[in-house]
Design a protein around this motif. Structure first.
Motif, PDB file in Angstrom:
ATOM      1  N   ILE A 121       0.839  -1.203   0.000  1.00 35.13           N
ATOM      2  CA  ILE A 121       0.000   0.000   0.000  1.00 35.13           C
ATOM      3  C   ILE A 121       0.871   1.249   0.000  1.00 35.13           C
ATOM      4  O   ILE A 121       0.640   2.181  -0.770  1.00 35.13           O
ATOM      5  CB  ILE A 121      -0.974  -0.024   1.195  1.00 35.13           C
ATOM      6  CG1 ILE A 121      -2.016  -1.130   0.987  1.00 35.13           C
ATOM      7  CG2 ILE A 121      -1.660   1.337   1.374  1.00 35.13           C
ATOM      8  CD1 ILE A 121      -2.891  -1.410   2.176  1.00 35.13           C
ATOM      9  N   TYR A 122       1.897   1.275   0.840  1.00 35.48           N
ATOM     10  CA  TYR A 122       2.774   2.444   0.884  1.00 35.48           C
ATOM     11  C   TYR A 122       3.576   2.612  -0.407  1.00 35.48           C
ATOM     12  O   TYR A 122       3.890   3.734  -0.804  1.00 35.48           O
ATOM     13  CB  TYR A 122       3.671   2.408   2.116  1.00 35.48           C
ATOM     14  CG  TYR A 122       2.942   2.872   3.352  1.00 35.48           C
ATOM     15  CD1 TYR A 122       2.507   4.190   3.478  1.00 35.48           C
ATOM     16  CD2 TYR A 122       2.648   1.995   4.386  1.00 35.48           C
ATOM     17  CE1 TYR A 122       1.813   4.617   4.589  1.00 35.48           C
ATOM     18  CE2 TYR A 122       1.959   2.416   5.514  1.00 35.48           C
ATOM     19  CZ  TYR A 122       1.550   3.726   5.604  1.00 35.48           C
ATOM     20  OH  TYR A 122       0.855   4.148   6.708  1.00 35.48           O
ATOM     21  N   GLU A 123       3.889   1.526  -1.106  1.00 32.83           N
ATOM     22  CA  GLU A 123       4.541   1.639  -2.422  1.00 32.83           C
ATOM     23  C   GLU A 123       3.610   2.323  -3.412  1.00 32.83           C
ATOM     24  O   GLU A 123       4.042   3.144  -4.215  1.00 32.83           O
ATOM     25  CB  GLU A 123       4.926   0.259  -2.942  1.00 32.83           C
ATOM     26  CG  GLU A 123       6.142  -0.326  -2.270  1.00 32.83           C
ATOM     27  CD  GLU A 123       6.435  -1.750  -2.725  1.00 32.83           C
ATOM     28  OE1 GLU A 123       5.698  -2.295  -3.583  1.00 32.83           O
ATOM     29  OE2 GLU A 123       7.404  -2.328  -2.206  1.00 32.83           O
ATOM     30  N   ARG A 124       2.332   2.009  -3.347  1.00 35.62           N
ATOM     31  CA  ARG A 124       1.366   2.627  -4.256  1.00 35.62           C
ATOM     32  C   ARG A 124       1.151   4.106  -3.933  1.00 35.62           C
ATOM     33  O   ARG A 124       0.854   4.898  -4.809  1.00 35.62           O
ATOM     34  CB  ARG A 124       0.068   1.844  -4.245  1.00 35.62           C
ATOM     35  CG  ARG A 124       0.179   0.618  -5.137  1.00 35.62           C
ATOM     36  CD  ARG A 124      -0.675  -0.520  -4.702  1.00 35.62           C
ATOM     37  NE  ARG A 124      -0.542  -1.666  -5.589  1.00 35.62           N
ATOM     38  CZ  ARG A 124       0.378  -2.618  -5.437  1.00 35.62           C
ATOM     39  NH1 ARG A 124       1.250  -2.550  -4.465  1.00 35.62           N
ATOM     40  NH2 ARG A 124       0.437  -3.635  -6.264  1.00 35.62           N
ATOM     41  N   ILE A 125       1.324   4.473  -2.679  1.00 39.75           N
ATOM     42  CA  ILE A 125       1.264   5.890  -2.308  1.00 39.75           C
ATOM     43  C   ILE A 125       2.453   6.623  -2.921  1.00 39.75           C
ATOM     44  O   ILE A 125       2.308   7.706  -3.494  1.00 39.75           O
ATOM     45  CB  ILE A 125       1.237   6.065  -0.772  1.00 39.75           C
ATOM     46  CG1 ILE A 125      -0.075   5.525  -0.205  1.00 39.75           C
ATOM     47  CG2 ILE A 125       1.422   7.527  -0.386  1.00 39.75           C
ATOM     48  CD1 ILE A 125      -0.086   5.417   1.299  1.00 39.75           C
ATOM     49  N   LYS A 126       3.638   6.023  -2.831  1.00 42.78           N
ATOM     50  CA  LYS A 126       4.851   6.648  -3.392  1.00 42.78           C
ATOM     51  C   LYS A 126       4.753   6.851  -4.895  1.00 42.78           C
ATOM     52  O   LYS A 126       5.220   7.855  -5.419  1.00 42.78           O
ATOM     53  CB  LYS A 126       6.081   5.795  -3.090  1.00 42.78           C
ATOM     54  CG  LYS A 126       6.653   6.016  -1.734  1.00 42.78           C
ATOM     55  CD  LYS A 126       7.962   5.253  -1.587  1.00 42.78           C
ATOM     56  CE  LYS A 126       8.568   5.510  -0.236  1.00 42.78           C
ATOM     57  NZ  LYS A 126       9.839   4.786  -0.062  1.00 42.78           N
ATOM     58  N   THR A 127       4.142   5.883  -5.601  1.00 38.45           N
ATOM     59  CA  THR A 127       4.028   6.002  -7.056  1.00 38.45           C
ATOM     60  C   THR A 127       2.877   6.911  -7.469  1.00 38.45           C
ATOM     61  O   THR A 127       2.747   7.236  -8.646  1.00 38.45           O
ATOM     62  CB  THR A 127       3.834   4.620  -7.712  1.00 38.45           C
ATOM     63  OG1 THR A 127       2.606   4.048  -7.250  1.00 38.45           O
ATOM     64  CG2 THR A 127       5.000   3.702  -7.417  1.00 38.45           C
ATOM     65  N   GLY A 128       2.042   7.309  -6.517  1.00 38.87           N
ATOM     66  CA  GLY A 128       0.926   8.199  -6.820  1.00 38.87           C
ATOM     67  C   GLY A 128      -0.346   7.473  -7.215  1.00 38.87           C
ATOM     68  O   GLY A 128      -1.343   8.107  -7.560  1.00 38.87           O
ATOM     69  N   GLU A 129      -0.345   6.146  -7.170  1.00 36.62           N
ATOM     70  CA  GLU A 129      -1.545   5.377  -7.503  1.00 36.62           C
ATOM     71  C   GLU A 129      -2.652   5.574  -6.482  1.00 36.62           C
ATOM     72  O   GLU A 129      -3.825   5.545  -6.814  1.00 36.62           O
ATOM     73  CB  GLU A 129      -1.218   3.874  -7.525  1.00 36.62           C
ATOM     74  CG  GLU A 129      -0.613   3.363  -8.770  1.00 36.62           C
ATOM     75  CD  GLU A 129      -0.432   1.860  -8.677  1.00 36.62           C
ATOM     76  OE1 GLU A 129      -1.445   1.139  -8.546  1.00 36.62           O
ATOM     77  OE2 GLU A 129       0.714   1.414  -8.721  1.00 36.62           O
ATOM     78  N   LEU A 130      -2.269   5.716  -5.232  1.00 30.49           N
ATOM     79  CA  LEU A 130      -3.212   5.800  -4.122  1.00 30.49           C
ATOM     80  C   LEU A 130      -2.893   7.036  -3.295  1.00 30.49           C
ATOM     81  O   LEU A 130      -1.724   7.326  -3.044  1.00 30.49           O
ATOM     82  CB  LEU A 130      -3.110   4.537  -3.264  1.00 30.49           C
ATOM     83  CG  LEU A 130      -4.084   4.352  -2.112  1.00 30.49           C
ATOM     84  CD1 LEU A 130      -5.526   4.328  -2.622  1.00 30.49           C
ATOM     85  CD2 LEU A 130      -3.785   3.061  -1.383  1.00 30.49           C
ATOM     86  N   LYS A 131      -3.920   7.759  -2.891  1.00 32.68           N
ATOM     87  CA  LYS A 131      -3.731   8.976  -2.095  1.00 32.68           C
ATOM     88  C   LYS A 131      -3.960   8.683  -0.621  1.00 32.68           C
ATOM     89  O   LYS A 131      -4.816   7.886  -0.264  1.00 32.68           O
ATOM     90  CB  LYS A 131      -4.728  10.053  -2.516  1.00 32.68           C
ATOM     91  CG  LYS A 131      -4.562  10.540  -3.920  1.00 32.68           C
ATOM     92  CD  LYS A 131      -5.622  11.579  -4.211  1.00 32.68           C
ATOM     93  CE  LYS A 131      -5.732  11.866  -5.680  1.00 32.68           C
ATOM     94  NZ  LYS A 131      -6.839  12.774  -5.952  1.00 32.68           N
ATOM     95  N   SER A 132      -3.184   9.365   0.205  1.00 33.66           N
ATOM     96  CA  SER A 132      -3.378   9.249   1.644  1.00 33.66           C
ATOM     97  C   SER A 132      -3.522  10.642   2.238  1.00 33.66           C
ATOM     98  O   SER A 132      -3.152  11.642   1.619  1.00 33.66           O
ATOM     99  CB  SER A 132      -2.201   8.521   2.293  1.00 33.66           C
ATOM    100  OG  SER A 132      -1.025   9.274   2.151  1.00 33.66           O
ATOM    101  N   VAL A 133      -4.063  10.699   3.436  1.00 30.81           N
ATOM    102  CA  VAL A 133      -4.238  11.950   4.167  1.00 30.81           C
ATOM    103  C   VAL A 133      -3.398  11.835   5.433  1.00 30.81           C
ATOM    104  O   VAL A 133      -3.597  10.924   6.231  1.00 30.81           O
ATOM    105  CB  VAL A 133      -5.724  12.175   4.538  1.00 30.81           C
ATOM    106  CG1 VAL A 133      -5.895  13.442   5.354  1.00 30.81           C
ATOM    107  CG2 VAL A 133      -6.585  12.202   3.290  1.00 30.81           C
ATOM    108  N   LYS A 134      -2.455  12.728   5.592  1.00 34.38           N
ATOM    109  CA  LYS A 134      -1.587  12.720   6.769  1.00 34.38           C
ATOM    110  C   LYS A 134      -2.220  13.621   7.826  1.00 34.38           C
ATOM    111  O   LYS A 134      -2.325  14.821   7.650  1.00 34.38           O
ATOM    112  CB  LYS A 134      -0.199  13.236   6.359  1.00 34.38           C
ATOM    113  CG  LYS A 134       0.863  12.962   7.327  1.00 34.38           C
ATOM    114  CD  LYS A 134       1.356  11.551   7.157  1.00 34.38           C
ATOM    115  CE  LYS A 134       2.656  11.418   7.945  1.00 34.38           C
ATOM    116  NZ  LYS A 134       2.925  10.080   8.333  1.00 34.38           N
TER     117      LYS A 134
END
Length: 83
Positions: free
Chosen positions: A48-61
């Motif tokens: 999941i965190y790899e997909r955040i890094k590639t921009g596939e998935l967005k997260s809210v900090k």
């Protein structure tokens, strides 16, 4: 909500966690925790965190140790995986 309890390694402190129901994913603006996204996607934390890094998935900090995911973003990402 389901509550789980576990002891820390030194057994002096009890950690209580409240698990988020999967139905929260049906609320478009709900903020989902990592465990819920894992359950919905079938992926592990690292994936999941790899997909955040590639921009596939967005997260809210929300803080230095608090990351959440908008249910609408997770649903859109999951639907895009099938195409």
């Amino acid at each position: 909500m389901t509550e789980t309890t576990r002891r820390t390694p030194d057994s002096r402190e009890v950690i209580r966690r409240t698990e988020q129901p999967l139905q929260a994913a049906n609320i478009h603006d709900a903020l989902l925790n990592l465990r819920t996204v894992q359950a919905l996607s079938g992926l592990g934390k690292t994936s999941i965190y790899e997909r955040i890094k590639t921009g596939e998935l967005k997260s809210v900090k929300l803080g230095s140790r608090c990351t959440r995911f908008r249910a609408g973003d997770v649903q859109a990402w999951l639907q895009a995986q099938g195409k």
